[in-house]
Design a protein around this motif. Sequence first.
Motif, PDB file in Angstrom:
ATOM      1  N   TYR A  61       0.827  -1.203   0.000  1.00 19.29           N
ATOM      2  CA  TYR A  61       0.000   0.000   0.000  1.00 19.29           C
ATOM      3  C   TYR A  61       0.863   1.257   0.000  1.00 19.29           C
ATOM      4  O   TYR A  61       1.913   1.300   0.665  1.00 19.29           O
ATOM      5  CB  TYR A  61      -0.921   0.017   1.215  1.00 19.29           C
ATOM      6  CG  TYR A  61      -2.040  -0.989   1.142  1.00 19.29           C
ATOM      7  CD1 TYR A  61      -3.225  -0.685   0.476  1.00 19.29           C
ATOM      8  CD2 TYR A  61      -1.918  -2.245   1.745  1.00 19.29           C
ATOM      9  CE1 TYR A  61      -4.255  -1.603   0.401  1.00 19.29           C
ATOM     10  CE2 TYR A  61      -2.941  -3.175   1.676  1.00 19.29           C
ATOM     11  CZ  TYR A  61      -4.104  -2.849   1.000  1.00 19.29           C
ATOM     12  OH  TYR A  61      -5.118  -3.760   0.918  1.00 19.29           O
ATOM     13  N   LEU A  96     -10.971 -10.812   2.160  1.00 18.35           N
ATOM     14  CA  LEU A  96     -10.115  -9.621   2.164  1.00 18.35           C
ATOM     15  C   LEU A  96      -9.345  -9.561   3.481  1.00 18.35           C
ATOM     16  O   LEU A  96      -9.924  -9.757   4.552  1.00 18.35           O
ATOM     17  CB  LEU A  96     -10.963  -8.353   2.012  1.00 18.35           C
ATOM     18  CG  LEU A  96     -11.679  -8.186   0.665  1.00 18.35           C
ATOM     19  CD1 LEU A  96     -12.690  -7.054   0.747  1.00 18.35           C
ATOM     20  CD2 LEU A  96     -10.690  -7.913  -0.449  1.00 18.35           C
ATOM     21  N   TYR A 100      -6.667  -4.507   4.538  1.00 23.57           N
ATOM     22  CA  TYR A 100      -7.537  -3.818   3.572  1.00 23.57           C
ATOM     23  C   TYR A 100      -8.537  -2.932   4.306  1.00 23.57           C
ATOM     24  O   TYR A 100      -8.738  -1.767   3.946  1.00 23.57           O
ATOM     25  CB  TYR A 100      -8.289  -4.845   2.726  1.00 23.57           C
ATOM     26  CG  TYR A 100      -9.261  -4.244   1.735  1.00 23.57           C
ATOM     27  CD1 TYR A 100      -8.883  -4.005   0.425  1.00 23.57           C
ATOM     28  CD2 TYR A 100     -10.563  -3.924   2.108  1.00 23.57           C
ATOM     29  CE1 TYR A 100      -9.766  -3.459  -0.501  1.00 23.57           C
ATOM     30  CE2 TYR A 100     -11.456  -3.375   1.202  1.00 23.57           C
ATOM     31  CZ  TYR A 100     -11.059  -3.144  -0.098  1.00 23.57           C
ATOM     32  OH  TYR A 100     -11.948  -2.593  -0.992  1.00 23.57           O
ATOM     33  N   TRP A 101      -9.150  -3.469   5.348  1.00 23.21           N
ATOM     34  CA  TRP A 101     -10.163  -2.710   6.091  1.00 23.21           C
ATOM     35  C   TRP A 101      -9.517  -1.589   6.903  1.00 23.21           C
ATOM     36  O   TRP A 101     -10.111  -0.519   7.068  1.00 23.21           O
ATOM     37  CB  TRP A 101     -10.942  -3.658   7.008  1.00 23.21           C
ATOM     38  CG  TRP A 101     -11.594  -4.764   6.247  1.00 23.21           C
ATOM     39  CD1 TRP A 101     -11.178  -6.063   6.155  1.00 23.21           C
ATOM     40  CD2 TRP A 101     -12.759  -4.662   5.429  1.00 23.21           C
ATOM     41  NE1 TRP A 101     -12.010  -6.768   5.346  1.00 23.21           N
ATOM     42  CE2 TRP A 101     -12.995  -5.946   4.882  1.00 23.21           C
ATOM     43  CE3 TRP A 101     -13.631  -3.625   5.109  1.00 23.21           C
ATOM     44  CZ2 TRP A 101     -14.061  -6.210   4.041  1.00 23.21           C
ATOM     45  CZ3 TRP A 101     -14.702  -3.892   4.268  1.00 23.21           C
ATOM     46  CH2 TRP A 101     -14.910  -5.168   3.737  1.00 23.21           C
ATOM     47  N   ARG A 103      -6.833   0.101   5.949  1.00 24.22           N
ATOM     48  CA  ARG A 103      -6.525   1.174   5.006  1.00 24.22           C
ATOM     49  C   ARG A 103      -7.812   1.876   4.563  1.00 24.22           C
ATOM     50  O   ARG A 103      -7.828   3.097   4.385  1.00 24.22           O
ATOM     51  CB  ARG A 103      -5.776   0.603   3.800  1.00 24.22           C
ATOM     52  CG  ARG A 103      -5.482   1.620   2.671  1.00 24.22           C
ATOM     53  CD  ARG A 103      -4.841   2.896   3.170  1.00 24.22           C
ATOM     54  NE  ARG A 103      -3.547   2.722   3.757  1.00 24.22           N
ATOM     55  CZ  ARG A 103      -2.395   2.904   3.116  1.00 24.22           C
ATOM     56  NH1 ARG A 103      -2.388   3.271   1.846  1.00 24.22           N
ATOM     57  NH2 ARG A 103      -1.253   2.741   3.748  1.00 24.22           N
ATOM     58  N   GLU A 104      -8.888   1.137   4.400  1.00 24.28           N
ATOM     59  CA  GLU A 104     -10.177   1.749   4.053  1.00 24.28           C
ATOM     60  C   GLU A 104     -10.585   2.761   5.120  1.00 24.28           C
ATOM     61  O   GLU A 104     -10.985   3.893   4.818  1.00 24.28           O
ATOM     62  CB  GLU A 104     -11.254   0.660   3.933  1.00 24.28           C
ATOM     63  CG  GLU A 104     -12.642   1.168   3.568  1.00 24.28           C
ATOM     64  CD  GLU A 104     -12.825   1.446   2.097  1.00 24.28           C
ATOM     65  OE1 GLU A 104     -13.693   2.281   1.759  1.00 24.28           O
ATOM     66  OE2 GLU A 104     -12.118   0.851   1.270  1.00 24.28           O
ATOM     67  N   ALA A 180      -9.769  -1.467  -4.965  1.00 21.50           N
ATOM     68  CA  ALA A 180      -8.717  -1.086  -4.024  1.00 21.50           C
ATOM     69  C   ALA A 180      -9.336  -0.351  -2.839  1.00 21.50           C
ATOM     70  O   ALA A 180     -10.365   0.317  -2.973  1.00 21.50           O
ATOM     71  CB  ALA A 180      -7.695  -0.187  -4.715  1.00 21.50           C
ATOM     72  N   ALA A 181      -8.721  -0.471  -1.681  1.00 18.48           N
ATOM     73  CA  ALA A 181      -9.231   0.187  -0.478  1.00 18.48           C
ATOM     74  C   ALA A 181      -9.316   1.698  -0.692  1.00 18.48           C
ATOM     75  O   ALA A 181      -8.357   2.323  -1.139  1.00 18.48           O
ATOM     76  CB  ALA A 181      -8.328  -0.122   0.710  1.00 18.48           C
TER      77      ALA A 181
END
Length: 228
Positions: A61, A96, A100-101, A103-104, A180-181
């Motif tokens: 990322y 996922l 990922y979560w 960064r979201e 993508a996040a």
Amino acid sequence: TPTRSSPSSSATMKIALALCLATGVSAFQAPTAARAGTTTVNAKSASVPFLEVPEALDGTYPGDVGFDPVGFTKLDWDMSETIVPKEAFGRPSDGLPMVYWMREAELKHGRICMMAIVGWIAVDLGFHFPAAKYEGLSSLSAHNAMVAEGNMGFMLLVVSTLELVNSIALYQAANGSGRAAGDFALDPFKMTNDDMLVKEITHCRLAMLAFSGLCTQAALYEKGFPYF
């Protein structure tokens, strides 16, 4: 009674606020697909040198500096299973990762804080809605005034609508879309590149810290901009 801050601390605060105000445009960058990366075994974090880099923070990322001292990215919890069960809609079995979560959430909160800083300062500089009930309000006093006037119901509706739109994107990601996040495909000026993605997440992190300081300073000193 709070004492007046020194000239050096005042200058530092002005510089921090100026940097935050200059970052608003980066909130509208649409993150592209993550870059491939690897984590060396026992490698040390660039941000916290005495800690090892979590396995999930492999440089994939933008803006990844190996910072996760609490270990959120190590949690073995596939949140996409909550949104789209494996048995439904042919969802991919791999799901996922927790990073990922994270960064979201980081992008979401950072973008909100970048806009919030601009809005907070704008109100304290005299920008209000054209109505008598808004006259004389500061950002610090606006919340209680809006609750008393019943305006928070409309704000709840707006936020709920935005969250509904956001949930559609998360549903698609959980169902294997490859999103993508933080990507909402919002890039009207075609500014997205690796450098801008790093700048965005850097500004997001700065804005989250700065907004906390901004609110605290305004509450402690009970003064308008520049809050000292």
